[in-house]
Design a protein around this motif. Structure first.
Motif, PDB file in Angstrom:
ATOM      1  N   ALA A 199       6.999   4.292  -0.668  1.00  0.00           N
ATOM      2  CA  ALA A 199       8.410   4.546  -0.122  1.00  0.00           C
ATOM      3  C   ALA A 199       8.841   5.755  -0.186  1.00  0.00           C
ATOM      4  O   ALA A 199       9.907   5.678   0.827  1.00  0.00           O
ATOM      5  N   SER A 200       8.292   6.413  -1.063  1.00  0.00           N
ATOM      6  CA  SER A 200       9.145   7.928  -0.839  1.00  0.00           C
ATOM      7  C   SER A 200       8.519   8.576   0.252  1.00  0.00           C
ATOM      8  O   SER A 200       9.166   9.828   1.088  1.00  0.00           O
ATOM      9  N   LEU A 201       7.363   8.065   0.238  1.00  0.00           N
ATOM     10  CA  LEU A 201       6.534   9.256   1.239  1.00  0.00           C
ATOM     11  C   LEU A 201       7.190   8.606   2.962  1.00  0.00           C
ATOM     12  O   LEU A 201       7.169   9.749   3.576  1.00  0.00           O
ATOM     13  N   VAL A 202       7.805   7.479   2.930  1.00  0.00           N
ATOM     14  CA  VAL A 202       8.314   7.100   4.596  1.00  0.00           C
ATOM     15  C   VAL A 202       9.730   7.392   4.645  1.00  0.00           C
ATOM     16  O   VAL A 202      10.054   8.317   5.386  1.00  0.00           O
ATOM     17  N   LYS A 203      10.421   8.058   3.685  1.00  0.00           N
ATOM     18  CA  LYS A 203      11.845   8.202   3.437  1.00  0.00           C
ATOM     19  C   LYS A 203      10.803  10.266   3.918  1.00  0.00           C
ATOM     20  O   LYS A 203      12.432  11.150   4.959  1.00  0.00           O
ATOM     21  N   GLU A 204      10.172  10.525   3.619  1.00  0.00           N
ATOM     22  CA  GLU A 204       9.946  12.222   3.934  1.00  0.00           C
ATOM     23  C   GLU A 204       9.491  11.966   4.910  1.00  0.00           C
ATOM     24  O   GLU A 204       9.616  12.961   5.525  1.00  0.00           O
ATOM     25  N   ILE A 205       9.203  11.412   6.028  1.00  0.00           N
ATOM     26  CA  ILE A 205       8.487  11.514   7.379  1.00  0.00           C
ATOM     27  C   ILE A 205       8.949  10.759   7.988  1.00  0.00           C
ATOM     28  O   ILE A 205       8.711  10.810   9.422  1.00  0.00           O
ATOM     29  N   THR A 206      10.747  11.105   7.634  1.00  0.00           N
ATOM     30  CA  THR A 206      11.311   9.916   8.609  1.00  0.00           C
ATOM     31  C   THR A 206      12.190  11.510   8.931  1.00  0.00           C
ATOM     32  O   THR A 206      13.052  11.971   8.242  1.00  0.00           O
ATOM     33  N   TYR A 207      12.823  11.789  10.242  1.00  0.00           N
ATOM     34  CA  TYR A 207      13.135  13.035  10.855  1.00  0.00           C
ATOM     35  C   TYR A 207      14.627  12.176  11.610  1.00  0.00           C
ATOM     36  O   TYR A 207      15.152  13.018  12.447  1.00  0.00           O
ATOM     37  N   THR A 208      14.919  11.071  11.652  1.00  0.00           N
ATOM     38  CA  THR A 208      16.083  10.650  12.771  1.00  0.00           C
ATOM     39  C   THR A 208      17.174  11.116  11.861  1.00  0.00           C
ATOM     40  O   THR A 208      17.554  11.410  10.831  1.00  0.00           O
ATOM     41  N   LYS A 209      17.828  11.094  13.226  1.00  0.00           N
ATOM     42  CA  LYS A 209      19.725  12.257  12.796  1.00  0.00           C
ATOM     43  C   LYS A 209      20.374  10.312  12.122  1.00  0.00           C
ATOM     44  O   LYS A 209      21.085  10.609  11.792  1.00  0.00           O
ATOM     45  N   PHE A 210      19.903   8.809  12.829  1.00  0.00           N
ATOM     46  CA  PHE A 210      20.940   8.527  12.534  1.00  0.00           C
ATOM     47  C   PHE A 210      19.918   6.801  11.009  1.00  0.00           C
ATOM     48  O   PHE A 210      19.024   7.677  10.970  1.00  0.00           O
ATOM     49  N   ASP A 211      20.398   6.453  10.215  1.00  0.00           N
ATOM     50  CA  ASP A 211      20.190   6.044   8.975  1.00  0.00           C
ATOM     51  C   ASP A 211      18.952   4.360   9.482  1.00  0.00           C
ATOM     52  O   ASP A 211      19.851   3.735   9.628  1.00  0.00           O
ATOM     53  N   ALA A 212      17.577   5.270   9.207  1.00  0.00           N
ATOM     54  CA  ALA A 212      16.386   4.283  10.241  1.00  0.00           C
ATOM     55  C   ALA A 212      16.450   3.055   8.984  1.00  0.00           C
ATOM     56  O   ALA A 212      16.374   3.025   7.763  1.00  0.00           O
ATOM     57  N   SER A 213      15.593   1.983   9.810  1.00  0.00           N
ATOM     58  CA  SER A 213      15.685   0.740   9.145  1.00  0.00           C
ATOM     59  C   SER A 213      14.639   0.840   8.587  1.00  0.00           C
ATOM     60  O   SER A 213      13.330   1.558   9.228  1.00  0.00           O
ATOM     61  N   VAL A 214      13.284   0.525   6.803  1.00  0.00           N
ATOM     62  CA  VAL A 214      12.323   0.227   7.028  1.00  0.00           C
ATOM     63  C   VAL A 214      11.924  -0.823   6.103  1.00  0.00           C
ATOM     64  O   VAL A 214      12.569  -2.308   6.617  1.00  0.00           O
ATOM     65  N   ASP A 215      11.181  -0.996   7.248  1.00  0.00           N
ATOM     66  CA  ASP A 215      10.132  -2.081   7.470  1.00  0.00           C
ATOM     67  C   ASP A 215       9.262  -2.285   6.480  1.00  0.00           C
ATOM     68  O   ASP A 215       7.797  -1.414   6.499  1.00  0.00           O
ATOM     69  N   ILE A 216       8.454  -3.662   6.734  1.00  0.00           N
ATOM     70  CA  ILE A 216       7.522  -4.491   5.629  1.00  0.00           C
ATOM     71  C   ILE A 216       7.084  -5.125   6.661  1.00  0.00           C
ATOM     72  O   ILE A 216       7.515  -5.494   7.618  1.00  0.00           O
ATOM     73  N   ASP A 217       5.604  -4.438   6.585  1.00  0.00           N
ATOM     74  CA  ASP A 217       4.305  -5.597   7.861  1.00  0.00           C
ATOM     75  C   ASP A 217       3.111  -6.052   7.327  1.00  0.00           C
ATOM     76  O   ASP A 217       2.625  -4.859   5.637  1.00  0.00           O
ATOM     77  N   VAL A 218       3.315  -6.891   6.899  1.00  0.00           N
ATOM     78  CA  VAL A 218       2.439  -7.968   5.802  1.00  0.00           C
ATOM     79  C   VAL A 218       1.189  -8.834   7.023  1.00  0.00           C
ATOM     80  O   VAL A 218       1.710  -9.304   6.924  1.00  0.00           O
ATOM     81  N   ARG A 219      -0.196  -8.102   6.674  1.00  0.00           N
ATOM     82  CA  ARG A 219      -1.649  -8.858   7.812  1.00  0.00           C
ATOM     83  C   ARG A 219      -2.074 -10.372   6.015  1.00  0.00           C
ATOM     84  O   ARG A 219      -1.961  -9.894   5.046  1.00  0.00           O
ATOM     85  N   LEU A 220      -1.579 -11.201   7.119  1.00  0.00           N
ATOM     86  CA  LEU A 220      -1.880 -12.264   5.744  1.00  0.00           C
ATOM     87  C   LEU A 220      -3.318 -13.051   6.046  1.00  0.00           C
ATOM     88  O   LEU A 220      -3.876 -12.743   8.272  1.00  0.00           O
ATOM     89  N   GLY A 221      -4.164 -13.535   5.525  1.00  0.00           N
ATOM     90  CA  GLY A 221      -5.272 -14.395   6.338  1.00  0.00           C
ATOM     91  C   GLY A 221      -4.816 -16.147   6.557  1.00  0.00           C
ATOM     92  O   GLY A 221      -6.031 -16.800   5.438  1.00  0.00           O
ATOM     93  N   VAL A 222      -4.200 -15.840   7.491  1.00  0.00           N
ATOM     94  CA  VAL A 222      -3.961 -17.329   7.846  1.00  0.00           C
ATOM     95  C   VAL A 222      -4.454 -17.956   9.227  1.00  0.00           C
ATOM     96  O   VAL A 222      -4.041 -16.682   9.845  1.00  0.00           O
ATOM     97  N   ASP A 223      -3.753 -18.627   9.729  1.00  0.00           N
ATOM     98  CA  ASP A 223      -3.651 -18.682  10.842  1.00  0.00           C
ATOM     99  C   ASP A 223      -2.640 -19.895  11.425  1.00  0.00           C
ATOM    100  O   ASP A 223      -2.878 -21.024  10.965  1.00  0.00           O
ATOM    101  N   PRO A 224      -1.602 -18.546  12.039  1.00  0.00           N
ATOM    102  CA  PRO A 224      -0.922 -19.455  11.928  1.00  0.00           C
ATOM    103  C   PRO A 224      -0.369 -21.174  13.467  1.00  0.00           C
ATOM    104  O   PRO A 224       0.327 -22.060  13.747  1.00  0.00           O
ATOM    105  N   ARG A 225      -2.288 -20.795  13.603  1.00  0.00           N
ATOM    106  CA  ARG A 225      -2.452 -22.025  14.644  1.00  0.00           C
ATOM    107  C   ARG A 225      -2.226 -24.082  14.723  1.00  0.00           C
ATOM    108  O   ARG A 225      -1.710 -24.649  15.173  1.00  0.00           O
ATOM    109  N   LYS A 226      -2.288 -23.229  13.556  1.00  0.00           N
ATOM    110  CA  LYS A 226      -2.607 -24.600  12.378  1.00  0.00           C
ATOM    111  C   LYS A 226      -1.507 -24.584  11.488  1.00  0.00           C
ATOM    112  O   LYS A 226      -0.764 -23.679  10.663  1.00  0.00           O
ATOM    113  N   ALA A 227      -1.004 -26.432  11.651  1.00  0.00           N
ATOM    114  CA  ALA A 227       1.122 -26.551  11.287  1.00  0.00           C
ATOM    115  C   ALA A 227       0.427 -26.043   9.053  1.00  0.00           C
ATOM    116  O   ALA A 227       1.734 -25.574   9.018  1.00  0.00           O
ATOM    117  N   ASP A 228      -0.564 -27.008   9.153  1.00  0.00           N
ATOM    118  CA  ASP A 228      -0.192 -26.320   7.170  1.00  0.00           C
ATOM    119  C   ASP A 228      -0.513 -24.971   6.815  1.00  0.00           C
ATOM    120  O   ASP A 228      -0.849 -24.471   5.697  1.00  0.00           O
TER     121      ASP A 228
END
Length: 229
Positions: free
Chosen positions: A27-56
């Motif tokens: 979290a600290s590093l993301v703040k440090e490496i963001t150089y936008t002049k606006f207040d940028a959004s912070v996002d999280i990406d989580v890769r899951l071990g699931v198959d979304p094609r299966k309803a369950d």
């Protein structure tokens, strides 16, 4: 191939692509490496071990971020006249029914969340082809179809978000702004991870949470050490 700017090169130089960072450090590093002049959004990406094609194995849920999203969330409430004042008092930006249904049918979707009541879903249902692709269609599972519209509005305004796994098995959602403190970003991210762990499908085999990264609107991704979460 796009040419890297000096700021982008500087940001990449600060991130060790072969390292997994503790959540607070990420979290600290993301703040440090963001150089936008606006207040940028912070996002999280989580890769899951699931198959979304299966309803369950379709992972979808809601979480209330302890520090909110930092965004001004525009809420439309489609309700009966007796509920309109409650919705307005709770902070809804737009309140009504037939007039807004007509506006949406003509292409208006200038909102972030739509909340409605079970009793009017027959009318709202026909908007699915417009609202569905924009992820705006009210859904009981996300708490946006409810008889208590005032409560739903307050929860959304306080930082309640809805997320679901995409077709590649990744959860992607915003968890705050770069102006947040590292602690606030880390705590919001931890809430998402905790919620995902509670939603683990019983049919999912192997490693469930495979990778976690944080990034801002225009920053490189920072890999989080999921074993420390």
């Amino acid at each position: 191939m796009a040419k890297l700017t000096k700021k982008r090169k500087a940001a990449l130089a600060k991130v060790d692509q072969n390292k997994e960072y503790a959540l607070l450090d990420a979290a600290s590093l993301v703040k440090e490496i963001t150089y936008t002049k606006f207040d940028a959004s912070v996002d999280i990406d989580v890769r899951l071990g699931v198959d979304p094609r299966k309803a369950d194995q379709m992972v979808r849920g809601i979480a209330t971020l302890p520090h909110g999203t930092g965004k001004q969330v525009r809420v439309l409430v489609l309700c009966t006249p007796d509920k309109e004042q409650e919705a307005k008092d709770a902070g809804a930006d737009f309140v009504g029914l037939d007039e807004y249904i007509q506006k949406i049918e003509k292409g208006w979707t200038d909102v972030d969340v739509i909340i409605t009541m079970p009793s009017v879903m027959a009318k709202v249902g026909r908007l699915g082809r417009i609202l569905g692709p924009r992820n705006l269609m009210p859904n009981p599972k996300s708490g946006t179809v409810t008889p208590d519209v005032a409560k739903a509005v307050k929860e959304v305004k306080a930082g309640k978000i809805d997320f679901k796994v995409d077709k590649t098995g990744i959860i992607h959602t915003s968890i705050g702004k770069v102006s947040f403190s590292p602690d606030q970003i880390a705590e919001n991210a931890a809430e998402i991870i905790a919620t995902l762990n509670r939603l683990k499908p019983s049919s999912a085999k192997g490693t469930y949470i495979r990778s976690v990264t944080l990034s801002s609107t225009m920053s490189p991704a920072v890999t989080v050490d999921k074993s420390l979460i």
